[in-house]
Design a protein around this motif. Structure first.
Motif, PDB file in Angstrom:
ATOM      1  N   SER A   1       0.756  -1.378  -0.044  1.00 29.22           N
ATOM      2  CA  SER A   1       0.040   0.001  -0.004  1.00 29.22           C
ATOM      3  C   SER A   1       0.852   1.228  -0.064  1.00 29.22           C
ATOM      4  O   SER A   1       0.415   2.331   0.176  1.00 29.22           O
ATOM      5  CB  SER A   1      -0.945  -0.190   1.570  1.00 29.22           C
ATOM      6  N   ASP A   2       2.224   1.191  -0.102  1.00 25.80           N
ATOM      7  CA  ASP A   2       2.892   2.278  -0.073  1.00 25.80           C
ATOM      8  C   ASP A   2       3.642   2.705  -1.187  1.00 25.80           C
ATOM      9  O   ASP A   2       4.855   3.490  -1.159  1.00 25.80           O
ATOM     10  CB  ASP A   2       4.254   1.910   0.974  1.00 25.80           C
TER      11      ASP A   2
ATOM     12  N   VAL B   1      -0.065   0.399  -7.342  1.00 22.48           N
ATOM     13  CA  VAL B   1      -0.215  -0.834  -7.842  1.00 22.48           C
ATOM     14  C   VAL B   1      -0.138  -0.730  -9.211  1.00 22.48           C
ATOM     15  O   VAL B   1      -0.134   0.165 -10.187  1.00 22.48           O
ATOM     16  CB  VAL B   1      -1.607  -1.191  -7.393  1.00 22.48           C
TER      17      VAL B   1
ATOM     18  N   ASP C   1       0.605  -6.619  -9.733  1.00 17.89           N
ATOM     19  CA  ASP C   1      -0.412  -6.751  -8.488  1.00 17.89           C
ATOM     20  C   ASP C   1      -1.848  -7.148  -8.870  1.00 17.89           C
ATOM     21  O   ASP C   1      -2.496  -7.952  -8.033  1.00 17.89           O
ATOM     22  CB  ASP C   1      -0.396  -5.537  -7.637  1.00 17.89           C
TER      23      ASP C   1
ATOM     24  N   ASP D   1     -11.667  -4.994   2.309  1.00 16.92           N
ATOM     25  CA  ASP D   1     -10.289  -5.083   1.932  1.00 16.92           C
ATOM     26  C   ASP D   1      -9.852  -6.054   1.260  1.00 16.92           C
ATOM     27  O   ASP D   1      -8.726  -6.523   0.946  1.00 16.92           O
ATOM     28  CB  ASP D   1      -9.755  -5.569   3.387  1.00 16.92           C
TER      29      ASP D   1
ATOM     30  N   LYS E   1     -14.160  -2.031  -3.520  1.00 16.41           N
ATOM     31  CA  LYS E   1     -13.753  -0.797  -3.975  1.00 16.41           C
ATOM     32  C   LYS E   1     -14.331  -0.550  -5.397  1.00 16.41           C
ATOM     33  O   LYS E   1     -13.930  -1.300  -6.300  1.00 16.41           O
ATOM     34  CB  LYS E   1     -12.213  -0.561  -3.794  1.00 16.41           C
TER      35      LYS E   1
ATOM     36  N   LEU F   1      -8.901   7.548  -4.911  1.00 14.43           N
ATOM     37  CA  LEU F   1      -7.827   7.072  -5.720  1.00 14.43           C
ATOM     38  C   LEU F   1      -7.517   7.508  -7.021  1.00 14.43           C
ATOM     39  O   LEU F   1      -8.437   7.700  -7.677  1.00 14.43           O
ATOM     40  CB  LEU F   1      -7.553   5.792  -5.375  1.00 14.43           C
TER      41      LEU F   1
ATOM     42  N   ASP G   1      -1.723   6.366  -7.910  1.00 17.18           N
ATOM     43  CA  ASP G   1      -1.859   5.194  -7.087  1.00 17.18           C
ATOM     44  C   ASP G   1      -1.955   3.893  -7.610  1.00 17.18           C
ATOM     45  O   ASP G   1      -1.875   2.989  -7.014  1.00 17.18           O
ATOM     46  CB  ASP G   1      -3.249   5.558  -6.116  1.00 17.18           C
TER      47      ASP G   1
END
Length: 315
Positions: free
Chosen positions: A13-14, A17, A45, A183, A206, A260, A294
């Motif tokens: 998440s840093d 993707v 990913d 999630d 999402k 995002l 993102d």
């Protein structure tokens, strides 16, 4: 007592993707098991299946419901050619909704673009959405990391009008695998805000609203944030292709309202690559990483991975 299987490494998440656009579609015919598998091997990913429906209501991975350009359907079913109006456009060809899954199983995929290799034409079939989900799971387990799926509902209003709504089957498939949760490594995307607004009340997954052109006001972004978690935007909405182009404020403005930003679609061939990158597709991907997106969609996930992960491009 049997030991529990080891936990898979989550999608980081840093960093942005890495989203394999139709799989590694720059290397293999799009939306095939081979394209998705290679994409994960290259570091993706997420793998992206565009979803359309068969005549008997099965979701399959094709970029469009018209499949004349991506399969050998014209050779095997020449009599099925038809002309239809899809979302206001008159389209002639062969349509998935006119074929049962069993009939589509007889077809083989081919490369859509003339400028790309056709060495793999005729080798791969058309996967169902269930098969793509199973593939993502098995590829992830084999590599010890979560592999996400990023399905797009293609022409959802059209499909609903012909009695083959995409959303119920999509959600049922996700729920069957325990993926209807906040999630989950899943994004559902669409160019239609209507079906996303409906999906917002039907799933915790999402959602991403796709946009291809134009500018977005703060008011519009706030509205999008009421039904979506992110926007998927054409790369030129963030920065133009010319050497002197200046980035827009879109990434910053979207982040300000909690959205995002995923950018699409990076392609390595000179005809698609902006002059500002001097023929280096990794440089293009690096710029979008620097601009704070993102996620990055790419036909060549090895290129995106090189930029995002700071490593050499895979052969």
């Amino acid at each position: 007592m049997a030991c529990a299987p080891p936990a898979l490494a989550p999608i980081p998440s840093d960093r942005p993707v890495i989203i394999a656009h139709r799989g590694a579609s720059g290397h293999r015919p799009e939306h095939t098991v081979a394209a998705y598998t290679l994409a994960v091997q290259m570091g993706a990913d997420f793998i992206e299946p565009d979803l359309v429906s068969t005549k008997d209501g099965v979701l399959v991975a094709r970029h469009e419901n018209e499949i004349g350009g991506t399969t050998d359907v014209a050779l095997k079913f020449p009599e099925r050619r038809a002309t239809k109006v899809v979302d206001g456009d008159t389209v002639s060809g062969w349509f998935t909704e006119d074929f049962t899954l069993a009939e589509l199983r007889t077809l083989r995929a081919k490369e859509r673009l003339v400028l790309r290799s056709h060495a793999y034409d005729g080798q791969f079939g058309i996967p169902t959405f269930d098969e793509v989900l199973a593939l993502a799971d098995s590829l992830g387990r084999a590599r010890g990391r979560v592999v996400g799926v990023y399905p797009e509902t293609k022409h959802p209003t059209y499909h609903r009008a012909i009695g083959l709504a995409l959303e119920p089957k999509l959600l049922a498939a996700l729920r069957a695998r325990g993926l209807d949760r906040r999630d989950a490594p899943v994004f559902i995307q669409s160019f239609e805000d209507g079906n996303l607004r409906t999906l917002r009340s039907e799933t915790r997954v999402k959602l991403v609203y796709l946009l291809g052109a134009g500018s977005l006001s703060a008011e519009k972004l706030r509205d999008i944030a009421t039904f979506a978690d992110g926007i998927g935007v054409h790369q030129r909405m963030i920065i133009g292709a010319d050497s002197a182009a200046v980035p827009t404020t879109l990434v910053r403005d979207a982040h300000a309202v909690g959205l995002l930003v995923h950018v699409w679609t990076l392609r390595s061939e000179p005809v698609f690559l902006g002059k500002r990158y001097g023929g280096d597709p990794v440089a293009e991907a690096r710029e979008f990483v620097r601009l704070g997106v993102d996620g990055v969609f790419g036909d060549f996930p090895d290129v995106v991975a090189a930029a995002v992960l700071g490593r050499e491009r895979l052969p």
